[in-house]
Design a protein around this motif. Structure first.
Motif, PDB file in Angstrom:
ATOM      1  N   VAL A 173       0.875  -1.172   0.000  1.00 56.21           N
ATOM      2  CA  VAL A 173       0.000   0.000   0.000  1.00 56.21           C
ATOM      3  C   VAL A 173       0.911   1.220   0.000  1.00 56.21           C
ATOM      4  CG1 VAL A 173      -1.752   1.264   1.302  1.00 56.21           C
ATOM      5  CG2 VAL A 173      -1.787  -1.253   1.269  1.00 56.21           C
ATOM      6  N   ASP A 174       0.843   2.009  -1.057  1.00 58.12           N
ATOM      7  CA  ASP A 174       1.798   3.099  -1.253  1.00 58.12           C
ATOM      8  C   ASP A 174       1.065   4.430  -1.358  1.00 58.12           C
ATOM      9  OD1 ASP A 174       4.030   4.589  -1.790  1.00 58.12           O
ATOM     10  OD2 ASP A 174       4.428   3.728  -3.770  1.00 58.12           O
ATOM     11  N   GLY A 175       1.111   5.203  -0.262  1.00 59.29           N
ATOM     12  CA  GLY A 175       0.535   6.546  -0.277  1.00 59.29           C
ATOM     13  C   GLY A 175      -0.958   6.590  -0.536  1.00 59.29           C
ATOM     14  N   VAL A 176      -1.690   5.582  -0.062  1.00 56.94           N
ATOM     15  CA  VAL A 176      -3.115   5.485  -0.376  1.00 56.94           C
ATOM     16  C   VAL A 176      -3.936   6.418   0.514  1.00 56.94           C
ATOM     17  CG1 VAL A 176      -5.131   3.961  -0.193  1.00 56.94           C
ATOM     18  CG2 VAL A 176      -3.066   3.183  -1.361  1.00 56.94           C
ATOM     19  N   ALA A 177      -4.764   7.216  -0.113  1.00 62.95           N
ATOM     20  CA  ALA A 177      -5.715   8.093   0.581  1.00 62.95           C
ATOM     21  C   ALA A 177      -7.104   7.819   0.023  1.00 62.95           C
ATOM     22  CB  ALA A 177      -5.345   9.560   0.388  1.00 62.95           C
ATOM     23  N   ILE A 178      -8.102   7.848   0.911  1.00 63.72           N
ATOM     24  CA  ILE A 178      -9.475   7.519   0.514  1.00 63.72           C
ATOM     25  C   ILE A 178     -10.417   8.564   1.091  1.00 63.72           C
ATOM     26  CG2 ILE A 178     -11.324   5.816   0.682  1.00 63.72           C
ATOM     27  CD1 ILE A 178      -9.132   3.672   0.957  1.00 63.72           C
ATOM     28  N   ARG A 179     -11.333   9.029   0.264  1.00 65.06           N
ATOM     29  CA  ARG A 179     -12.359   9.943   0.732  1.00 65.06           C
ATOM     30  C   ARG A 179     -13.673   9.604   0.049  1.00 65.06           C
ATOM     31  NH1 ARG A 179     -11.207  15.707  -2.346  1.00 65.06           N
ATOM     32  NH2 ARG A 179     -10.795  14.829  -4.411  1.00 65.06           N
ATOM     33  N   TYR A 180     -14.768  10.082   0.636  1.00 62.35           N
ATOM     34  CA  TYR A 180     -16.090   9.834   0.071  1.00 62.35           C
ATOM     35  C   TYR A 180     -16.948  11.081   0.251  1.00 62.35           C
ATOM     36  CZ  TYR A 180     -17.393   9.069   4.958  1.00 62.35           C
ATOM     37  OH  TYR A 180     -17.593   9.244   6.311  1.00 62.35           O
ATOM     38  N   ARG A 181     -18.022  11.125  -0.504  1.00 64.39           N
ATOM     39  CA  ARG A 181     -18.928  12.273  -0.407  1.00 64.39           C
ATOM     40  C   ARG A 181     -19.899  12.060   0.752  1.00 64.39           C
ATOM     41  NH1 ARG A 181     -18.712  16.194  -4.004  1.00 64.39           N
ATOM     42  NH2 ARG A 181     -17.784  15.835  -6.057  1.00 64.39           N
ATOM     43  N   GLY A 182     -19.916  12.990   1.669  1.00 61.93           N
ATOM     44  CA  GLY A 182     -20.831  12.924   2.789  1.00 61.93           C
ATOM     45  C   GLY A 182     -22.111  13.672   2.502  1.00 61.93           C
ATOM     46  N   THR A 183     -22.888  13.924   3.539  1.00 62.15           N
ATOM     47  CA  THR A 183     -24.135  14.660   3.368  1.00 62.15           C
ATOM     48  C   THR A 183     -23.834  16.074   2.885  1.00 62.15           C
ATOM     49  OG1 THR A 183     -24.040  15.303   5.692  1.00 62.15           O
ATOM     50  CG2 THR A 183     -25.334  13.349   5.161  1.00 62.15           C
ATOM     51  N   GLY A 184     -24.661  16.538   1.977  1.00 63.13           N
ATOM     52  CA  GLY A 184     -24.462  17.871   1.430  1.00 63.13           C
ATOM     53  C   GLY A 184     -23.435  17.915   0.320  1.00 63.13           C
ATOM     54  N   GLY A 185     -22.918  16.740  -0.054  1.00 63.75           N
ATOM     55  CA  GLY A 185     -21.961  16.676  -1.148  1.00 63.75           C
ATOM     56  C   GLY A 185     -20.535  17.008  -0.775  1.00 63.75           C
ATOM     57  N   HIS A 186     -20.277  17.228   0.508  1.00 68.37           N
ATOM     58  CA  HIS A 186     -18.924  17.551   0.935  1.00 68.37           C
ATOM     59  C   HIS A 186     -18.066  16.291   0.982  1.00 68.37           C
ATOM     60  CE1 HIS A 186     -20.104  21.628   1.885  1.00 68.37           C
ATOM     61  NE2 HIS A 186     -21.090  21.178   2.654  1.00 68.37           N
ATOM     62  N   TRP A 187     -16.795  16.434   0.649  1.00 69.91           N
ATOM     63  CA  TRP A 187     -15.867  15.306   0.708  1.00 69.91           C
ATOM     64  C   TRP A 187     -15.432  15.057   2.150  1.00 69.91           C
ATOM     65  CZ3 TRP A 187     -15.019  11.897  -3.012  1.00 69.91           C
ATOM     66  CH2 TRP A 187     -15.286  12.256  -4.339  1.00 69.91           C
ATOM     67  N   VAL A 188     -15.440  13.807   2.542  1.00 70.33           N
ATOM     68  CA  VAL A 188     -15.002  13.390   3.873  1.00 70.33           C
ATOM     69  C   VAL A 188     -13.773  12.507   3.710  1.00 70.33           C
ATOM     70  CG1 VAL A 188     -15.595  12.118   5.968  1.00 70.33           C
ATOM     71  CG2 VAL A 188     -17.349  13.468   4.783  1.00 70.33           C
ATOM     72  N   GLU A 189     -12.686  12.855   4.399  1.00 70.71           N
ATOM     73  CA  GLU A 189     -11.454  12.068   4.306  1.00 70.71           C
ATOM     74  C   GLU A 189     -11.558  10.888   5.269  1.00 70.71           C
ATOM     75  OE1 GLU A 189      -6.625  12.808   4.124  1.00 70.71           O
ATOM     76  OE2 GLU A 189      -7.903  14.224   5.196  1.00 70.71           O
ATOM     77  N   ALA A 190     -11.571   9.670   4.724  1.00 72.47           N
ATOM     78  CA  ALA A 190     -11.688   8.468   5.545  1.00 72.47           C
ATOM     79  C   ALA A 190     -10.324   7.889   5.907  1.00 72.47           C
ATOM     80  CB  ALA A 190     -12.503   7.405   4.801  1.00 72.47           C
ATOM     81  N   LEU A 191      -9.352   8.061   5.017  1.00 72.74           N
ATOM     82  CA  LEU A 191      -8.019   7.514   5.254  1.00 72.74           C
ATOM     83  C   LEU A 191      -6.988   8.505   4.763  1.00 72.74           C
ATOM     84  CD1 LEU A 191      -6.560   4.810   6.191  1.00 72.74           C
ATOM     85  CD2 LEU A 191      -6.382   4.280   3.755  1.00 72.74           C
ATOM     86  N   ALA A 192      -6.128   8.955   5.667  1.00 74.50           N
ATOM     87  CA  ALA A 192      -5.026   9.842   5.284  1.00 74.50           C
ATOM     88  C   ALA A 192      -3.985   9.033   4.522  1.00 74.50           C
ATOM     89  CB  ALA A 192      -4.420  10.469   6.534  1.00 74.50           C
ATOM     90  N   PRO A 193      -3.096   9.680   3.759  1.00 71.33           N
ATOM     91  CA  PRO A 193      -2.096   8.926   2.999  1.00 71.33           C
ATOM     92  C   PRO A 193      -1.376   7.896   3.867  1.00 71.33           C
ATOM     93  CG  PRO A 193      -2.039  11.222   2.373  1.00 71.33           C
ATOM     94  CD  PRO A 193      -2.996  11.127   3.520  1.00 71.33           C
TER      95      PRO A 193
END
Length: 271
Positions: free
Chosen positions: A25-45
Motif C-alpha cells: 500500500v503506497d501513499g493510499v488516501a481515501i475519501r467519500y462524499r458525505g451529506t451535502g456533497g462535501h468530501w469526507v477524508e476516511a483515510l489519510a495517505p
C-alpha cells in the motif's frame, strides 16, 4: 475443535519459504462524499507492506479507517491517491486471489454448509462430485466434519464463521483479509476460533490482514500490529510481536503485558 499440525518424521523438514501474497500500500488516501456533497477524508495517505505468509493486525478506534483500508485492498473501495499492489499487480477491483471474511458470515441460507463452500469452487471447473469432495475436506479442516448437510440456520455463530473461513480458503487465495470476523462471538468461542485460525494459517501460510478493535486479539494472533489514529486514519505506530506461539490471554508474560500497555497508551492518544 482446534487443528494441530500433522506429525512429521524427525527431523521435520524446513517448510519452503512463501513467495506469493505480498501486499504493498503506497501513499493510499481515501475519501467519500458525505451529506451535502462535501468530501469526507476516511483515510489519510498511508503506506503499508505485508510480506508473503505474514499475519498482520490493524487496531484503532472506531471510525479510524481500518475497514476502509481493508476494503481498498480487497478492491471494494476505490482510492483517490496512491496505489495498492498484490504481487506487483495493481488492485483495480475484487480478485479471487484476495479472499475476505467479514463479521457477518454472508452464507447462502438456502445452501448447505458443503454447498456454500462448493459455490466458491465453481470457478475452477470441477465436477459436482469433485466440488463436494473438496468442500467436505474443507469442513473437516475447520473442525466441522460430518456437518456438510446442515444449513446455516442449524449452525451456531462459531460454526457459521468456520464455514465462511473454509469457503474463502477454498478459492486458494494468496491474501486473506479478515474484518473483525470474531467480533460477534462469545469469549470462549472466540478463543477456540483463534486456535483454529492459527492452525489453518500455519497449514496454508496465506498472507493475512486482520482488522480488530481488540488489542488482546491482535497480540494473540499476529506477527505485527499496526496502530491507527482516529479518522482520518493513518498508521501511527508499528509493533513487532516476538512472543512465541501459542499465545493466550489467560497466560501472559511480561513482554505481552508491555506490548499491550504500549498499544493501549497509543490508542488513548490516537489523534
Amino acid at each position: 475443535m482446534a487443528i494441530s499440525p500433522a506429525p512429521c518424521p524427525s527431523p521435520c523438514p524446513v517448510p519452503a519459504p512463501v513467495t506469493t501474497g505480498r501486499v504493498r500500500v503506497d501513499g493510499v488516501a481515501i475519501r467519500y462524499r458525505g451529506t451535502g456533497g462535501h468530501w469526507v477524508e476516511a483515510l489519510a495517505p498511508t503506506d503499508l507492506v505485508l510480506e508473503p505468509g505474514s499475519f498482520t493486525a490493524l487496531v484503532g478506534p472506531s471510525g479510524c479507517g481500518k475497514s476502509t483500508l481493508l476494503n481498498a485492498v480487497a478492491g471494494f473501495v476505490p482510492v483517490q491517491a496512491g496505489r495498492i499492489d498484490v504481487d506487483g499487480k495493481s488492485v483495480a477491483g475484487p480478485d479471487p486471489e484476495v479472499g475476505v471474511v467479514f463479521q457477518q458470515y454472508a452464507l447462502f441460507p438456502w445452501l448447505t454448509a458443503a454447498q456454500n463452500i462448493g459455490f466458491a469452487l465453481k470457478r475452477f471447473g470441477l465436477s459436482a462430485a469433485e466440488r463436494r469432495s473438496q468442500a467436505l475436506a474443507g469442513l473437516a479442516e475447520v473442525g466441522l466434519e460430518g456437518r456438510g448437510n446442515m444449513y446455516p440456520g442449524q449452525l451456531s455463530g462459531g460454526m457459521k464463521q468456520r464455514v465462511a473461513l473454509a469457503r474463502t480458503l477454498a478459492s486458494r487465495p494468496k491474501v486473506l483479509l479478515m474484518d473483525e470476523p470474531f467480533g460477534a462471538l462469545d469469549a470462549q468461542t472466540r478463543a477456540s476460533m483463534h486456535e483454529l485460525l492459527l492452525g489453518v494459517w500455519e497449514a496454508h501460510r496465506t498472507t493475512v490482514l486482520f482488522v480488530t478493535h481488540d488489542v488482546d486479539e491482535a497480540l494473540v494472533l499476529s506477527d505485527r500490529v499496526h496502530v491507527m489514529s482516529a479518522g482520518p486514519g493513518r498508521i501511527v505506530e508499528t509493533l513487532d510481536v516476538a512472543s512465541p506461539r501459542p499465545r493466550r490471554v489467560d497466560d501472559v508474560d511480561a513482554t505481552y503485558l508491555a506490548n499491550r500497555n504500549r498499544i493501549m497508551r497509543r490508542l488513548r492518544h490516537a489523534h
